[in-house]
Design an enzyme around this catalytic site. Structure first.
Site, mmCIF file in Angstrom:
data_model
loop_
_atom_site.group_PDB
_atom_site.id
_atom_site.type_symbol
_atom_site.label_atom_id
_atom_site.label_comp_id
_atom_site.label_asym_id
_atom_site.label_seq_id
_atom_site.Cartn_x
_atom_site.Cartn_y
_atom_site.Cartn_z
ATOM 1 N N ILE A 10 -63.500 54.078 53.117
ATOM 2 C CA ILE A 10 -63.536 54.018 51.688
ATOM 3 C C ILE A 10 -63.028 55.244 51.086
ATOM 4 C CG2 ILE A 10 -64.979 53.854 49.306
ATOM 5 C CD1 ILE A 10 -66.597 51.595 51.105
ATOM 6 N N ILE A 20 -71.197 56.814 44.946
ATOM 7 C CA ILE A 20 -70.722 55.287 45.069
ATOM 8 C C ILE A 20 -71.228 54.758 46.349
ATOM 9 C CG2 ILE A 20 -68.854 54.992 43.643
ATOM 10 C CD1 ILE A 20 -67.269 55.190 46.152
ATOM 11 N N SER A 21 -72.417 55.619 46.749
ATOM 12 C CA SER A 21 -72.966 55.349 48.241
ATOM 13 C C SER A 21 -74.321 54.539 48.041
ATOM 14 C CB SER A 21 -73.392 56.669 48.938
ATOM 15 O OG SER A 21 -72.434 57.280 49.229
ATOM 16 N N ARG A 22 -75.458 55.076 48.020
ATOM 17 C CA ARG A 22 -76.651 54.496 47.868
ATOM 18 C C ARG A 22 -77.580 55.586 46.852
ATOM 19 N NH1 ARG A 22 -74.947 50.468 48.784
ATOM 20 N NH2 ARG A 22 -75.246 48.927 50.182
ATOM 21 N N ASP A 80 -72.608 54.235 40.482
ATOM 22 C CA ASP A 80 -72.566 53.094 40.398
ATOM 23 C C ASP A 80 -74.035 52.600 41.248
ATOM 24 O OD1 ASP A 80 -71.011 50.422 42.151
ATOM 25 O OD2 ASP A 80 -71.464 50.468 40.210
ATOM 26 N N GLU A 126 -82.616 49.945 41.624
ATOM 27 C CA GLU A 126 -81.704 49.456 40.866
ATOM 28 C C GLU A 126 -82.421 47.910 40.341
ATOM 29 O OE1 GLU A 126 -77.749 50.719 43.466
ATOM 30 O OE2 GLU A 126 -78.101 48.600 43.111
ATOM 31 N N HIS A 170 -74.183 48.644 39.889
ATOM 32 C CA HIS A 170 -73.644 48.560 41.126
ATOM 33 C C HIS A 170 -72.643 47.357 41.197
ATOM 34 C CE1 HIS A 170 -75.019 48.533 45.529
ATOM 35 N NE2 HIS A 170 -73.837 48.404 45.429
ATOM 36 N N GLY A 218 -69.574 48.066 42.425
ATOM 37 C CA GLY A 218 -68.541 48.472 43.245
ATOM 38 C C GLY A 218 -67.766 47.451 43.842
#
Lengths: 327, 328
Positions: free
Chosen positions: B162, B242-244, B268, B273, B292, B294
């Protein structure tokens, strides 16, 4: 002559929400004797023969016949930005005055913003943010989906400097690129971005998932996108406008968006700007609008200002004017 | 009626907030008999010996010891998406069950979101949209500015598939690309995107205008970005995650954003969440959060299911799985 090295240059105002930027003044005063419209109006007799240039920052000061007649030694008007649709070029030319714009300074940030709008629309960034921060949100739904950018087809209408930079960026997102332009680009240019020429606008409209407008506003491009063009587009397609509001028939656009003729629109420009607060476009869920941000970065505005200074210095000294706009 | 010759695939549910997408069911039923957790729990004795595979969608069903014990013939768990931090890989492996994720389906789409967030943060897109439609807006100020993306420096932390796709996209914006990764990429890969390796993460943080987090969540990357790292960043820089959520120390991030230690953030992912509705991140003007999304496109979600299915079928046929995941 000494006056040409530090020419008297008319500006509207310094500071405030729409004046010349305070942090540009130091550089400007190195090269010009700045005269504000207020100073000019209060001291016309003394100043009118001295002013050789106008530094037009966001359409101000307004240049009309009266002003042109009152500045007998005016040589050049430098306009910030690339659009000159707000200027009566024939009138200005008839006074022997040259006009320059700043196409180079705006191309990158405008192409960037075109990409930003396309991505934001496809992936529903604005809606998504609203959900993420809304007090009513309890969970994120699995079936809340957007549209794919990679592998989709982008149709670029207007493949000048800005359109071409959009193509370069879109290619990296693995998009298929079609384009329509007054004249076809050379083969090397096309191949470098994998762009396919559509001589007929209709072809491009029918095949594109995303249609981006990057033409300048002229009598030929006024309402270029109307009801017929919108109906040719896919019902799953998105229209992105980074040109001028008047390139699109706004009423036809509202109808198309309300009735699912096209899926969505993302507009950096409208007509007028801003739109009246009760305008239909402000209340449609499938529209995002930005307040004409195409060149709105500190870097771009500084570069625009410097380009304008160069054009003015050349113009008052009788040298060829960089970025001259010909009638 | 489902085809009794097809293997049994356990899923959490169909539809609803987090269930497998209704649009995917016909495809799944071509290859499997589907059974939901509700059906399974209602008739455990009937189904337990038959379930050979689980399709984990948005981290459900929860895979714990109890579930694994109750499925003696479970061969494989196929997890949607690329992150596997929600699975106890050692535990699952201990039961002789194989695990797969779906990395190929998600690379391009997740890279697209990373760039979308970077551009939105730089150009203040969400704020700008609010101004454009606000009933209080009388005119557009010409002094309302964002940051230039073209020619700026992007620091990519995590240069897997990615991260690399992000580098390819950023290069087209003439961005200067720095990257930090567990391992350095090959020279020709670096040259293809003009990426410069930073052996020390501090170097990357100090030089970047945009810092993009593209790592997976592991004990090593937990709170990778904390107070020290944020302070190393430029005060004009933006952090894109955009990972965690857990890769960032969220409390330190709030402080950094409130005090101008960094300029803005776009994420994101958060932890949890969604965030609690009174969380300070929801109220900061210089923050963009997306729920989230993505991998949330019609095309990619379907590709995920396709990839998950091909992994399950490989496992059930005793073949190597295209995307097998092993415990560390």
């Amino acid at each position: 002559m000494e006056e040409n090295k530090h020419p008297y240059t008319l500006i509207n105002v310094i500071g405030g929400t729409n004046g010349v930027y305070e942090d540009h003044v130091e550089f400007l005063e190195k090269h010009f004797k700045l005269i504000t419209m207020k100073e000019f109006t209060e001291n016309k007799q003394d100043l009118s023969h001295k002013i050789k240039a106008i530094f037009m920052w966001f359409h101000k000061p307004v240049v009309d016949r009266d002003l042109l007649q009152s500045l007998p030694n005016l040589k050049v008007i430098a306009n910030c930005g690339v659009g000159v649709d707000h200027l009566d070029l024939k009138l200005i030319s008839s006074f022997g005055v040259k006009v320059a714009n700043t196409p180079f300074a705006v191309s990158n940030p405008t192409a960037d913003l075109g990409m930003a709008l396309m991505l934001a629309s496809a992936r529903r960034i604005v809606e998504g943010h609203q959900i993420a921060v809304s007090p009513d949100t309890k969970c994120f739904m699995a079936d809340w989906l957007g549209e794919e950018i990679n592998g989709a087809t982008l149709g670029i209408i207007g493949m000048g400097a800005i359109g071409y930079k959009v193509a370069q960026r879109a290619r990296a997102f693995e998009m298929n690129i079609l384009y329509h332009n007054r004249s076809r680009r050379n083969e090397a240019d096309e191949q470098a971005v994998g762009a396919v020429y559509c001589a007929k606008l209709e072809d491009l409209l029918q095949r594109s998932d995303f249609v981006i407008l990057s033409v300048n506003l002229s009598p030929q491009t006024q309402k270029l996108i109307g009801r017929k063009e919108l109906e040719l587009m896919k019902p799953t397609a998105t229209l992105i406008n980074i040109s001028r509001g008047q390139v699109v028939d706004q009423d036809a656009l509202v109808n198309a968006l309300k009735n699912g003729v096209i899926k969505a629109a993302a507009l950096d420009v409208t007509y007028p700007e801003p739109l009246p607060r009760d305008h239909a476009l402000l209340h449609l869920k499938n529209v995002i609008i930005t307040p004409h941000l195409g060149s709105a970065t500190s870097k771009a505005r500084y570069l625009m200002m410097k380009n304008m200074v160069e054009s003015i210095l050349a113009g008052v000294s009788g040298f060829p004017v960089p970025n001259e706009v010909h009638v | 009626m489902q085809d009794p010759k097809l293997p049994l695939l356990l899923i959490n549910e169909v539809g609803g907030t987090l269930g497998v997408l209704e649009a995917h069911v016909p495809f799944l039923k071509k290859h499997f008999q589907l059974i939901t957790m509700k059906e399974f729990l209602e008739s455990k004795e009937c189904y337990r010996a038959q379930v050979q595979a689980i399709y984990s969608w948005w981290h459900k069903p929860v895979i714990d010891r109890e579930l694994l014990k109750s499925l003696p013939n479970l061969k494989v768990i196929s997890s949607a998406g690329v992150g596997t931090d929600h699975l106890d890989l050692k535990l699952i492996s201990g039961f002789g069950v194989r695990i797969a994720n779906t990395p190929h389906a998600v690379h391009s789409t997740t890279a697209d979101i990373g760039m979308a967030l970077l551009l939105a943060a730089a150009r203040r897109l969400v704020e700008g949209c609010q101004i454009a439609v606000s009933s209080d807006t009388g005119y557009f100020s010409n002094n309302w500015l964002g940051e230039e993306v073209t020619g700026a420096t992007l620091g990519i932390i995590g240069m897997g598939s990615i991260g690399y796709k992000i580098a390819q996209r950023a290069r087209a914006f003439e961005m200067k690309i720095l990257y930090h990764n567990r391992n350095r990429r090959k020279e020709d890969e670096e040259q293809a995107v003009g990426a410069c390796y930073c052996g020390a993460i501090e170097d990357l943080l100090q030089q970047s205008d945009f810092v993009m987090l593209v790592v997976n969540l592991t004990p090593r990357t937990y709170k990778l970005i904390g107070k020290k790292e944020l302070q190393l960043m430029k005060p004009t820089a933006s952090l894109i995650n955009i990972s965690r959520g857990q890769v960032v120390d969220q409390d330190m991030l709030v402080e950094a954003l409130q005090t101008g230690v960094i300029k803005s953030a776009a994420m994101d992912v958060t932890y949890p969440e969604p965030l609690p509705r009174d969380h300070p991140l929801l109220k900061l003007k210089n923050v963009i959060i997306t729920p989230h999304v993505g991998i949330k496109t019609h095309k990619t979600t379907f590709m995920i299911t396709e990839e998950a299915v091909s992994n399950v079928l490989a496992a059930l046929n005793g073949l190597p799985m295209p995307s097998e995941v092993f415990p560390d």
